[in-house]
Enzyme design. Structure first.
Site, mmCIF file in Angstrom:
data_model
loop_
_atom_site.group_PDB
_atom_site.id
_atom_site.type_symbol
_atom_site.label_atom_id
_atom_site.label_comp_id
_atom_site.label_asym_id
_atom_site.label_seq_id
_atom_site.Cartn_x
_atom_site.Cartn_y
_atom_site.Cartn_z
ATOM 1 N N GLY A 75 -34.567 -41.183 18.727
ATOM 2 C CA GLY A 75 -36.015 -41.297 18.611
ATOM 3 C C GLY A 75 -36.539 -40.693 17.322
ATOM 4 N N LEU A 78 -38.317 -42.237 15.108
ATOM 5 C CA LEU A 78 -37.702 -43.261 14.267
ATOM 6 C C LEU A 78 -38.341 -43.359 12.889
ATOM 7 C CD1 LEU A 78 -37.251 -46.123 16.888
ATOM 8 C CD2 LEU A 78 -35.713 -44.226 16.340
ATOM 9 N N HIS A 79 -37.517 -43.801 11.934
ATOM 10 C CA HIS A 79 -37.986 -44.085 10.582
ATOM 11 C C HIS A 79 -37.468 -45.468 10.184
ATOM 12 C CE1 HIS A 79 -33.907 -43.116 9.295
ATOM 13 N NE2 HIS A 79 -34.019 -41.917 9.858
ATOM 14 N N HIS A 125 -33.774 -46.602 10.881
ATOM 15 C CA HIS A 125 -33.450 -47.099 12.220
ATOM 16 C C HIS A 125 -33.879 -48.559 12.368
ATOM 17 C CE1 HIS A 125 -33.977 -42.664 13.161
ATOM 18 N NE2 HIS A 125 -32.766 -42.887 13.605
ATOM 19 N N ASP A 157 -25.248 -40.858 7.929
ATOM 20 C CA ASP A 157 -24.369 -39.994 8.724
ATOM 21 C C ASP A 157 -22.942 -40.532 8.582
ATOM 22 O OD1 ASP A 157 -26.455 -38.268 9.964
ATOM 23 O OD2 ASP A 157 -27.129 -40.178 10.760
ATOM 24 N N GLN A 178 -20.095 -39.347 10.821
ATOM 25 C CA GLN A 178 -20.347 -39.759 12.203
ATOM 26 C C GLN A 178 -19.918 -41.193 12.439
ATOM 27 O OE1 GLN A 178 -24.064 -38.728 14.460
ATOM 28 N NE2 GLN A 178 -24.521 -40.883 14.124
#
Length: 288
Positions: free
Chosen positions: A27, A29-30, A33, A152, A155
């Site tokens: 959440g 969000l930018h 996303h 990321d 990740q």
């Protein structure tokens, strides 16, 4: 767009579709996303985004309790981006009992860089992603895609390896890092920055670009010069009031330090950095 809060309702909403496209988020969000949603939409017949702040990936001293929860605004933005289903479970829904079974990624990939400075982070990430995959893809009959941003970097590499080793029928798609006009990588935590800190924050990407140029210039001599180049990059930030965790050059394939043989073979590299500006920790990277 449909908003669901339970696994049962999510699976019911997806039962009529064959090929879900999934964008997991926490959440707040930018545009990064939303770019993932738009990139993924042509890849399947239903686009799903999750909004869940995952306690398992936060250390006790980190910002789990204060992380912004902006569900209404997030849903409005996702609908505009073309998302079809938003899965926003409660903590009790996703973890109805203590999560005793967890995914432990290999130390050589997950205990370095971010994993070194945030112990257990990738255990929490891998566990929740595995669980979300089971929720979203359980009814799928065709291709399944999940999108993660390159900002990321470590990740998305951990998730890609997890999918490979567990033979999960999911294709991982890495979305390019979205940046503000001045070059700052978009991040949900940028909202923590004061006006002065926001102006300064772009210096992380500036320092990483400089490190990338130095690494390319070093060529086969990079392994001998790497420690000094990285120290210079950290010092460039520290002199401006930052607290750097790492500024480093790694191989894209496994995030290990490059060797002279890698340079001779034209091994693709990535520069990665993480540093704290005031109370906000920022990360960024550039492929070289």
């Amino acid at each position: 767009m449909q908003l669901v809060h339970t696994i049962k309702d999510l699976r019911a909403a997806l039962k009529a579709f064959d090929s879900p496209v999934f964008v997991p988020t926490m959440g707040n969000l930018h545009d990064g996303h939303l770019a993932l949603v738009r990139t993924g939409k042509p890849l399947g017949d239903v686009t799903v985004s999750s909004i869940f702040v995952n306690r398992l990936q936060f250390a006790p001293h980190e910002d789990f309790d204060t992380y912004p929860r902006t569900l209404q605004a997030d849903c409005a933005r996702l609908e505009q981006a073309g998302c079809d289903v938003v899965f926003a479970p409660s903590e009790k829904e996703l973890y109805p009992e203590p999560q005793g079974f967890k995914i432990h990624p290999p130390a050589e990939l997950a205990d370095i860089l971010e994993g070194h400075f945030r112990p257990g982070f990738f255990i929490g990430v891998s566990t929740v992603v595995m669980k979300l995959f089971q929720c979203v893809f359980s009814e799928a009959k065709g291709p399944r895609h999940a999108l993660f941003g390159k900002k990321d970097y470590q990740q998305q590499m951990v998730i890609r390896r997890m999918v490979q080793q567990f033979a999960l029928p999911v294709t991982i798609v890495a979305g390019e890092t979205q940046r503000a006009p001045d070059g700052l990588a978009l991040s949900s935590r940028n909202g923590y920055l004061s006006e002065a800190e926001r102006a300064e924050a772009v210096q992380l990407s500036v320092a990483l670009r400089s490190l990338a140029r130095d690494a390319l210039a070093a060529a086969e001599g990079l392994p001998r010069q790497q420690e000094a180049l990285e120290a210079r990059a950290r010092q460039a930030l520290a002199s401006r009031g930052w607290q750097p965790d790492y500024m480093t050059v790694r191989r894209r394939t496994d995030l290990q330090p490059p060797t002279a043989a890698d340079a001779t073979a034209g091994q693709s590299l990535v520069v990665l950095g993480a540093a704290r500006l005031g109370q906000t920790r920022l990360i960024d990277n550039f492929e070289v």
